[in-house]
Design a protein around this motif. Structure first.
Motif, PDB file in Angstrom:
ATOM      1  N   GLU A 178      42.557  51.493  40.357  1.00  0.00           N
ATOM      2  CA  GLU A 178      43.272  52.234  39.175  1.00  0.00           C
ATOM      3  C   GLU A 178      43.604  51.263  38.040  1.00  0.00           C
ATOM      4  O   GLU A 178      43.895  51.833  36.936  1.00  0.00           O
ATOM      5  CB  GLU A 178      44.361  52.966  39.875  1.00  0.00           C
ATOM      6  CG  GLU A 178      44.243  54.438  40.553  1.00  0.00           C
ATOM      7  CD  GLU A 178      43.298  55.173  39.906  1.00  0.00           C
ATOM      8  OE1 GLU A 178      43.600  55.435  38.627  1.00  0.00           O
ATOM      9  OE2 GLU A 178      42.496  56.020  40.549  1.00  0.00           O
ATOM     10  N   ARG A 179      43.451  50.231  38.075  1.00  0.00           N
ATOM     11  CA  ARG A 179      43.843  49.161  37.094  1.00  0.00           C
ATOM     12  C   ARG A 179      42.427  48.631  36.404  1.00  0.00           C
ATOM     13  O   ARG A 179      42.460  47.697  35.602  1.00  0.00           O
ATOM     14  CB  ARG A 179      44.271  48.040  37.765  1.00  0.00           C
ATOM     15  CG  ARG A 179      45.948  48.333  38.398  1.00  0.00           C
ATOM     16  CD  ARG A 179      46.677  47.097  38.741  1.00  0.00           C
ATOM     17  NE  ARG A 179      46.938  46.108  37.655  1.00  0.00           N
ATOM     18  CZ  ARG A 179      47.862  45.123  37.652  1.00  0.00           C
ATOM     19  NH1 ARG A 179      48.173  44.752  38.991  1.00  0.00           N
ATOM     20  NH2 ARG A 179      48.042  44.395  36.562  1.00  0.00           N
ATOM     21  N   THR A 180      41.310  49.076  36.994  1.00  0.00           N
ATOM     22  CA  THR A 180      40.134  48.853  36.538  1.00  0.00           C
ATOM     23  C   THR A 180      39.951  49.292  35.074  1.00  0.00           C
ATOM     24  O   THR A 180      40.602  50.312  34.886  1.00  0.00           O
ATOM     25  CB  THR A 180      38.799  49.174  37.205  1.00  0.00           C
ATOM     26  OG1 THR A 180      39.119  50.658  37.293  1.00  0.00           O
ATOM     27  CG2 THR A 180      38.771  48.405  38.712  1.00  0.00           C
ATOM     28  N   ARG A 240      46.429  51.995  25.340  1.00  0.00           N
ATOM     29  CA  ARG A 240      47.791  52.785  26.400  1.00  0.00           C
ATOM     30  C   ARG A 240      48.503  53.452  25.358  1.00  0.00           C
ATOM     31  O   ARG A 240      48.750  53.291  24.266  1.00  0.00           O
ATOM     32  CB  ARG A 240      48.251  51.821  26.970  1.00  0.00           C
ATOM     33  CG  ARG A 240      49.019  50.679  26.270  1.00  0.00           C
ATOM     34  CD  ARG A 240      49.701  49.538  26.950  1.00  0.00           C
ATOM     35  NE  ARG A 240      50.241  48.495  26.523  1.00  0.00           N
ATOM     36  CZ  ARG A 240      51.191  47.541  26.632  1.00  0.00           C
ATOM     37  NH1 ARG A 240      51.958  47.949  27.664  1.00  0.00           N
ATOM     38  NH2 ARG A 240      51.606  46.674  25.803  1.00  0.00           N
ATOM     39  N   ARG A 250      41.082  53.373  33.900  1.00  0.00           N
ATOM     40  CA  ARG A 250      41.948  53.432  33.043  1.00  0.00           C
ATOM     41  C   ARG A 250      41.604  54.251  31.763  1.00  0.00           C
ATOM     42  O   ARG A 250      42.266  55.082  31.242  1.00  0.00           O
ATOM     43  CB  ARG A 250      42.926  51.833  32.600  1.00  0.00           C
ATOM     44  CG  ARG A 250      43.495  51.355  33.782  1.00  0.00           C
ATOM     45  CD  ARG A 250      43.933  50.073  33.536  1.00  0.00           C
ATOM     46  NE  ARG A 250      45.027  50.115  32.558  1.00  0.00           N
ATOM     47  CZ  ARG A 250      45.625  48.854  32.042  1.00  0.00           C
ATOM     48  NH1 ARG A 250      45.486  47.736  32.567  1.00  0.00           N
ATOM     49  NH2 ARG A 250      46.581  49.274  31.103  1.00  0.00           N
ATOM     50  N   THR A 255      41.786  43.783  40.754  1.00  0.00           N
ATOM     51  CA  THR A 255      43.292  43.981  40.963  1.00  0.00           C
ATOM     52  C   THR A 255      43.677  45.232  41.274  1.00  0.00           C
ATOM     53  O   THR A 255      45.000  45.554  41.277  1.00  0.00           O
ATOM     54  CB  THR A 255      43.971  43.535  39.542  1.00  0.00           C
ATOM     55  OG1 THR A 255      43.811  44.530  38.503  1.00  0.00           O
ATOM     56  CG2 THR A 255      43.823  41.967  39.195  1.00  0.00           C
TER      57      THR A 255
END
Length: 239
Positions: A91-93, A198, A97, A88
């Motif tokens: 930077e969303r791997t 996160r 992250r 996707t």
């Protein structure tokens, strides 16, 4: 820490340029750095950690050790593919992250392993990934200390205090358990495995983190000891 990216073929690597570049600023890393076969050929594998991901301990030279952790799926979906994820965006791997989050927490002087590099290899609509961090010398999992009755009240309260520091910084650790809390030879407590974690605003996730840890404690000690450990950790968290 200065993060940089390197693209080679289908792979993209996010790495610490301050430690992995030569005098001419050429990166001393590549896709092979993330393959166990390459390290095996160099005689650089020194051990293996327990767990689904089969993390490897590596001799990085100058007496330093790294931890190579490939990303692995669990549960039913692992029957289809245990190491590939839907693409996707880079930077969303999960690897990128986690690398960036770990670097951010390190910059805030929180006790996390120093990130070395993350690799993502794309195969059309899916990708596979791995992460390398610096191994914490002499570290043992809280789970091991509990199983061997080596976790005293002072240590447990320090565990609680460290968790509070991470929570105050906004870290939602989605897999907070007794295997992801490490204690080194000096008694310092570390938090590892930030995959899918996160930074968030204050909320109910803090309570859920602690409840998950409480369930984990019960797996590594008898019921009475687990209750006591939970009480000591909560005291350290609250003080």
């Amino acid at each position: 820490m200065r993060l940089a990216t390197l693209r080679k073929g289908k792979s993209c690597i996010l790495y610490d340029a301050d430690s992995l570049c030569d005098a001419d600023q050429a990166p001393q890393i590549g896709p092979s750095t993330f393959t166990p076969d390459w390290w095996q050929a160099q005689g650089g594998i020194t051990g293996q950690a327990p767990g689904r991901g089969a993390s490897l301990f590596l001799s990085a030279g100058n007496g330093d050790e790294w931890v190579l952790r490939p990303y692995r799926r669990g549960g039913m979906v692992a029957r289809l593919s245990d190491n590939r994820y839907l693409w996707t965006g880079l930077e969303r791997t999960r690897a990128f992250r986690e690398m960036r989050l770990t670097a951010e927490l390190l910059a805030r002087d929180l006790p996390v392993p120093t990130p070395v590099a993350a690799s993502v290899t794309r195969h059309g609509l899916i990708y596979e990934a791995a992460l390398i961090t610096v191994r914490i010398p002499g570290a043992r999992a809280l789970a091991s200390l509990l199983e061997n009755d080596e976790a005293d009240d002072d240590l447990l309260q320090r565990v609680g205090a460290i968790i509070r520091r991470f929570h105050d910084a906004g870290l939602d650790h989605v897999d907070l358990n007794a295997r992801n809390l490490l204690v080194d030879n000096s008694g310092k407590v570390w938090l590892i495995d930030l995959d899918r974690c996160r930074l968030r605003r204050d909320g109910g996730w803090k309570r859920r983190n602690l409840e998950r840890l409480e369930r984990s404690l019960a797996r590594f000690s008898n019921p009475a000891a687990a209750v006591h450990a939970t009480e000591r950790i909560v005291k350290g968290y609250s003080d």
